[in-house]
Design an enzyme around this catalytic site. Structure first.
Site, PDB file in Angstrom:
ATOM      1  N   HIS A  62      58.572  61.966  43.538  1.00 18.29           N
ATOM      2  CA  HIS A  62      57.266  61.290  43.454  1.00 18.29           C
ATOM      3  C   HIS A  62      57.459  59.828  43.080  1.00 18.29           C
ATOM      4  CE1 HIS A  62      52.947  61.107  43.336  1.00 18.29           C
ATOM      5  NE2 HIS A  62      52.964  60.557  42.142  1.00 18.29           N
ATOM      6  N   TYR A 124      49.708  55.194  49.633  1.00 18.50           N
ATOM      7  CA  TYR A 124      48.254  55.139  49.830  1.00 18.50           C
ATOM      8  C   TYR A 124      47.718  53.734  50.085  1.00 18.50           C
ATOM      9  CZ  TYR A 124      48.336  54.102  44.759  1.00 18.50           C
ATOM     10  OH  TYR A 124      48.612  53.571  43.523  1.00 18.50           O
ATOM     11  N   HIS A 208      45.436  62.495  48.057  1.00 18.58           N
ATOM     12  CA  HIS A 208      45.644  61.690  46.851  1.00 18.58           C
ATOM     13  C   HIS A 208      45.316  62.485  45.601  1.00 18.58           C
ATOM     14  CE1 HIS A 208      44.853  59.013  43.507  1.00 18.58           C
ATOM     15  NE2 HIS A 208      45.809  58.264  44.040  1.00 18.58           N
ATOM     16  N   ARG A 211      39.859  63.835  43.129  1.00 19.64           N
ATOM     17  CA  ARG A 211      38.967  62.710  42.836  1.00 19.64           C
ATOM     18  C   ARG A 211      38.704  61.899  44.094  1.00 19.64           C
ATOM     19  NH1 ARG A 211      42.211  59.255  39.961  1.00 19.64           N
ATOM     20  NH2 ARG A 211      43.970  60.654  39.653  1.00 19.64           N
ATOM     21  N   GLU A 238      46.306  65.467  36.278  1.00 24.38           N
ATOM     22  CA  GLU A 238      47.121  64.555  35.476  1.00 24.38           C
ATOM     23  C   GLU A 238      46.424  64.255  34.150  1.00 24.38           C
ATOM     24  OE1 GLU A 238      48.163  60.894  37.447  1.00 24.38           O
ATOM     25  OE2 GLU A 238      49.439  60.219  35.802  1.00 24.38           O
ATOM     26  N   HIS A 272      52.398  66.351  38.803  1.00 21.01           N
ATOM     27  CA  HIS A 272      51.980  66.346  37.391  1.00 21.01           C
ATOM     28  C   HIS A 272      51.655  67.762  36.898  1.00 21.01           C
ATOM     29  CE1 HIS A 272      52.128  62.043  37.439  1.00 21.01           C
ATOM     30  NE2 HIS A 272      51.149  61.942  38.316  1.00 21.01           N
ATOM     31  N   ASP A 323      57.702  58.315  39.654  1.00 20.86           N
ATOM     32  CA  ASP A 323      56.288  57.958  39.773  1.00 20.86           C
ATOM     33  C   ASP A 323      56.027  56.460  39.621  1.00 20.86           C
ATOM     34  OD1 ASP A 323      53.542  58.022  39.875  1.00 20.86           O
ATOM     35  OD2 ASP A 323      53.238  59.334  38.156  1.00 20.86           O
TER      36      ASP A 323
HETATM   37 ZN   LIG Z   1      51.544  59.279  41.409  1.00 19.64          ZN
END
Ligand SMILES: [Zn+2]
Length: 452
Positions: A62, A124, A208, A211, A238, A272, A323
């Site tokens: 990630h 993204y 994504h 949300r 998360e 996560h 991340d």
């Molecule tokens: Zn991330």
């Protein structure tokens, strides 16, 4: 990419279930491992010597490459995940393809230097400021592919669908850069990008989060991935606020929403999973999905400590990611999973060193759509990492009794001496052979913060 050797001699190598073996000769054929010979005392003529402990390539499951520019710039003011996100959006609002490519190249090169041989880039930031597509709608995705190739790292580009600014909320101006507007437009763009796959680059997909993607669209993305047998990643639970918003709007947790629309499968990885419930864990286990834990980011962003003991007990495979790149160090990620559990449970040994290394290697490759990778095995991609015991952190440890524990609990990225990716010796004697990594990071990060 050429393969300049036909064989490597490893002073010691970790062969998974067979443990650590002395004197391992690994024969290469192109970008694959073609043969393994054990207990060979001394390097055969013509073989490249790898002194130390050789591991399979480490997978960074990630990554958001551009977050590397935030390192050292977000740690002072306090706040939460949500205030950090505003700082990240400030950076995202201003990136252009040239500066992004330079930053991603340097970031991926830092990863290779640290022992990562494969990265899952959760991508993204698709469009120009304001949300207008570039002339090539996949301009930035292609730049990321170029960056990974330049840095010498294997890539799975996880192209993220992002449609909403929050549950029932229109995207903000900066979030317009992330949105394709509809799942149909997202799917058409990803199908077009699929032609960019190479021997060292695959295209996967991402949701994504619940949300940013409404349930119906989550189902559409999952169906798209299923038709193409693509891996699917999603940010999941998360933060407690994400669960609260999901429960308020849908009377379901994020994992429940994903399961209801058929998104959970062996090709799915929940990133996560910090605040998942017992029933969430049962659903993930029943669908044989994985979880990607990102401990250095989760602690930096005050996310919390995920239930890795419960995930492991349910039979869910863990993989690891850096991340936000608060640090890039695969050994720090691996040991943090266990050390966090020690702090929570007041006991040592929830996760064993070999299990943590399996999470860092084979499970990450599987999660990113390279099944059989991250293993020292015939037919696997020739991705290898050698940790030297000559540096100050590992000097004097007992390499005979438990070298895996020494590496997991005491090594750092700075102990990585050699990295081979697809048969190419990309890091030699601790030096990246293509990229001056500190100079590339300094210049590319300076460029993204220099604003007209
Ligand atoms: Zn991330």
């Amino acid at each position: 990419v050429t393969s300049e050797h036909t064989s490597l001699w490893c002073e010691q190598a970790w062969l998974g279930g067979d443990g650590v073996v002395d004197g391992v000769v690994i024969a290469l054929a192109g970008d694959r491992i073609a043969g393994i010979e054990r207990n060979v005392a001394g390097a055969p003529a013509g073989a490249t010597r790898l002194e130390g402990l050789t591991l399979p390539g480490l997978a960074n499951a990630h990554s958001h490459a551009f977050h590397r520019a935030l390192r050292g710039r977000t740690h002072r003011a306090g706040g939460t995940f949500w205030t950090w996100r505003e700082q990240m959006y400030d950076l995202a609002s201003d990136l252009d393809p040239d500066r992004y490519e330079a930053l991603a190249t340097a970031t991926f090169a830092e990863m290779v230097l640290s022992g990562y041989t494969c990265v899952g880039e959760f991508h993204y930031l698709h469009h120009a400021p304001g949300g207008t597509p570039y002339g090539d709608a996949n301009e930035i995705g292609r730049r990321l592919i170029v960056a990974a190739a330049g840095a010498g790292i294997r890539l799975t580009l996880l192209d993220a669908c992002y449609l909403a600014g929050g549950i029932g909320v229109e995207p903000s101006p900066v979030q317009m850069r992330f949105s394709d507007g509809t799942t149909e437009a997202w799917a058409a763009r990803v199908d077009e990008l699929s032609g960019a796959a190479t021997a060292s680059c695959r295209i996967g997909v991402a949701i994504h989060s619940v949300r940013a993607v409404p349930p119906g669209a989550v189902g559409a993305v999952a169906a798209f991935a299923g038709e193409r047998d693509a891996v699917v990643h999603a940010h999941v639970s998360e933060q407690p606020q994400e669960n609260a918003e999901s429960l308020a709007a849908y009377r379901a947790t994020p994992v429940q929403i994903l399961d209801d629309v058929g998104a959970l499968s062996p090709r799915f990885t929940a990133v996560h999973a910090t605040h998942v419930s017992g029933s969430d864990i049962e659903m993930l286990a029943a669908r044989r999905s994985r979880c990607c834990i990102c401990p250095t980011t989760e602690r930096d962003l005050a996310d919390g400590i995920g239930p890795t003991a419960e995930l492991g007990a349910a039979g869910i495979e863990l993989c690891l990611g850096s991340d936000s790149h608060a640090v890039i160090d695969p050994f720090e990620e691996a040991r943090a999973v266990e050390l966090n559990q020690r702090l929570v449970t007041l006991r040592r040994g929830t996760h064993q060193p070999a299990d943590l290394l399996a999470a860092a290697t084979a499970a990450g490759y599987d999660s990113l759509g390279w099944p059989g990778g991250g293993r020292v095995a015939v037919g696997a991609p020739a991705d290898l990492v050698t940790v030297s015991f000559a540096g100050p952190r590992l000097a004097g440890v007992d390499r005979r009794s438990d070298p895996l524990a020494a590496v997991v609990f005491a090594a750092s990225a700075g102990d990585v001496h050699d990295v081979v990716v697809g048969g190419e010796h990309v890091v030699r004697d601790g030096v990246h052979q293509r990229v001056d990594v500190p100079a590339a990071l300094a210049s590319s990060i300076d460029a993204v913060w220099t604003r007209p």
